[in-house]
Scaffold this motif. Sequence first.
Motif, short mmCIF file in Angstrom:
data_model
loop_
_atom_site.label_atom_id
_atom_site.label_comp_id
_atom_site.label_asym_id
_atom_site.label_seq_id
_atom_site.Cartn_x
_atom_site.Cartn_y
_atom_site.Cartn_z
N GLY A 98 -5.48 -0.78 -12.08
CA GLY A 98 -6.74 -1.39 -11.67
C GLY A 98 -7.45 -0.53 -10.65
O GLY A 98 -7.01 0.57 -10.31
N THR A 99 -8.54 -1.08 -10.15
CA THR A 99 -9.39 -0.40 -9.19
C THR A 99 -9.51 -1.26 -7.93
O THR A 99 -9.69 -2.48 -8.03
CB THR A 99 -10.80 -0.18 -9.79
OG1 THR A 99 -10.66 0.59 -10.99
CG2 THR A 99 -11.73 0.54 -8.82
N TYR A 100 -9.42 -0.61 -6.77
CA TYR A 100 -9.60 -1.33 -5.51
C TYR A 100 -11.08 -1.65 -5.31
O TYR A 100 -11.93 -0.76 -5.35
CB TYR A 100 -9.06 -0.51 -4.33
CG TYR A 100 -7.56 -0.40 -4.36
CD1 TYR A 100 -6.77 -1.48 -4.00
CD2 TYR A 100 -6.94 0.76 -4.78
CE1 TYR A 100 -5.39 -1.40 -4.04
CE2 TYR A 100 -5.56 0.86 -4.82
CZ TYR A 100 -4.79 -0.22 -4.46
OH TYR A 100 -3.42 -0.14 -4.51
N LEU A 101 -11.38 -2.92 -5.11
CA LEU A 101 -12.75 -3.39 -4.97
C LEU A 101 -13.12 -3.67 -3.52
O LEU A 101 -14.29 -3.56 -3.14
CB LEU A 101 -12.94 -4.66 -5.81
CG LEU A 101 -12.55 -4.52 -7.28
CD1 LEU A 101 -12.55 -5.87 -7.96
CD2 LEU A 101 -13.48 -3.55 -7.98
N THR A 115 0.79 -1.23 0.00
CA THR A 115 0.00 0.00 0.00
C THR A 115 0.82 1.28 0.00
O THR A 115 0.26 2.36 -0.19
CB THR A 115 -0.95 0.02 1.21
OG1 THR A 115 -0.17 -0.03 2.42
CG2 THR A 115 -1.93 -1.15 1.17
N ASP A 116 2.11 1.20 0.22
CA ASP A 116 2.99 2.38 0.21
C ASP A 116 3.74 2.41 -1.12
O ASP A 116 4.52 1.50 -1.41
CB ASP A 116 3.97 2.28 1.38
CG ASP A 116 4.98 3.41 1.42
OD1 ASP A 116 5.23 4.08 0.39
OD2 ASP A 116 5.57 3.63 2.49
N ARG A 133 -8.51 3.38 -1.55
CA ARG A 133 -9.90 3.46 -1.09
C ARG A 133 -10.72 2.62 -2.07
O ARG A 133 -10.32 2.44 -3.22
CB ARG A 133 -10.41 4.90 -1.05
CG ARG A 133 -10.40 5.57 -2.40
CD ARG A 133 -10.82 7.04 -2.35
NE ARG A 133 -10.64 7.63 -3.66
CZ ARG A 133 -11.52 7.57 -4.66
NH1 ARG A 133 -12.69 6.95 -4.48
NH2 ARG A 133 -11.28 8.14 -5.82
N VAL A 134 -11.83 2.07 -1.61
CA VAL A 134 -12.69 1.32 -2.51
C VAL A 134 -13.12 2.26 -3.63
O VAL A 134 -13.58 3.38 -3.38
CB VAL A 134 -13.90 0.72 -1.76
CG1 VAL A 134 -14.88 0.09 -2.74
CG2 VAL A 134 -13.43 -0.31 -0.74
N GLY A 135 -12.90 1.84 -4.85
CA GLY A 135 -13.17 2.68 -6.01
C GLY A 135 -11.95 3.47 -6.46
O GLY A 135 -11.94 4.02 -7.56
N GLY A 136 -10.93 3.53 -5.60
CA GLY A 136 -9.68 4.21 -5.96
C GLY A 136 -8.88 3.36 -6.94
O GLY A 136 -9.08 2.15 -7.04
N ARG A 137 -7.97 4.00 -7.64
CA ARG A 137 -7.19 3.30 -8.65
C ARG A 137 -5.73 3.20 -8.25
O ARG A 137 -5.25 3.97 -7.43
CB ARG A 137 -7.31 4.01 -9.99
CG ARG A 137 -8.76 3.99 -10.49
CD ARG A 137 -8.97 4.21 -11.94
NE ARG A 137 -8.05 3.61 -12.87
CZ ARG A 137 -8.14 2.37 -13.37
NH1 ARG A 137 -9.12 1.58 -13.00
NH2 ARG A 137 -7.28 1.94 -14.25
N PHE A 138 -5.06 2.23 -8.86
CA PHE A 138 -3.60 2.13 -8.73
C PHE A 138 -3.03 2.01 -10.13
O PHE A 138 -3.71 1.62 -11.09
CB PHE A 138 -3.19 0.92 -7.87
CG PHE A 138 -3.32 -0.39 -8.59
CD1 PHE A 138 -2.26 -0.92 -9.32
CD2 PHE A 138 -4.51 -1.10 -8.55
CE1 PHE A 138 -2.39 -2.12 -10.01
CE2 PHE A 138 -4.66 -2.30 -9.24
CZ PHE A 138 -3.59 -2.81 -9.97
N GLU A 152 1.39 4.66 -8.43
CA GLU A 152 0.34 5.56 -7.95
C GLU A 152 -0.69 4.70 -7.23
O GLU A 152 -1.14 3.69 -7.77
CB GLU A 152 -0.33 6.29 -9.12
CG GLU A 152 0.61 7.18 -9.89
CD GLU A 152 0.00 7.75 -11.16
OE1 GLU A 152 -1.03 7.19 -11.65
OE2 GLU A 152 0.55 8.72 -11.69
N ILE A 153 -1.06 5.10 -6.01
CA ILE A 153 -2.03 4.35 -5.22
C ILE A 153 -3.03 5.31 -4.60
O ILE A 153 -2.65 6.24 -3.89
CB ILE A 153 -1.32 3.54 -4.11
CG1 ILE A 153 -0.44 2.45 -4.72
CG2 ILE A 153 -2.33 2.95 -3.14
CD1 ILE A 153 0.37 1.66 -3.71
N ASP A 154 -4.30 5.09 -4.89
CA ASP A 154 -5.40 5.80 -4.24
C ASP A 154 -6.16 4.74 -3.44
O ASP A 154 -7.10 4.12 -3.94
CB ASP A 154 -6.29 6.45 -5.31
CG ASP A 154 -7.47 7.21 -4.70
OD1 ASP A 154 -7.54 7.34 -3.46
OD2 ASP A 154 -8.33 7.66 -5.48
#
Length: 128
Positions: A52-55, A6-7, A31-36, A27-29
Amino acid sequence: MWRAWTDPQALKLWFGPGEIVSVPLVEIDLRVGGRFRVTMLADDGETHDVSGTYLEIVPNRKLVFSWAWRSTPERESRVTVQIEPDGDGCELVLMHEQFFDEAARDGHNHGWSGALVKLEEWLGSATA
């Protein structure tokens, strides 16, 4: 272990199989719905770009995210990372599923196997 996933600065130090010589972009956002997004540079000079997107996010325990290469965005798959406490450490369970075909599955098996070796080495040096 959670920090490794996550870092962005930590992920740059281990992500990708052995032929990946650097990870210039993470790049990491978170949160659910956030993208990496992760961009990797291989020893042959080729760039590999995945996003992708965090589910699902359970802090310190579980990440579920979609996974698609920039070169084949229509071939989206799913990754689940589970971290289970185990004595003084933890056990990592990684499941990557919903592949486009067997060749994609086999290629990702190679990639994750190599990345997990690098993760283990990084964790050893980070705690030493």
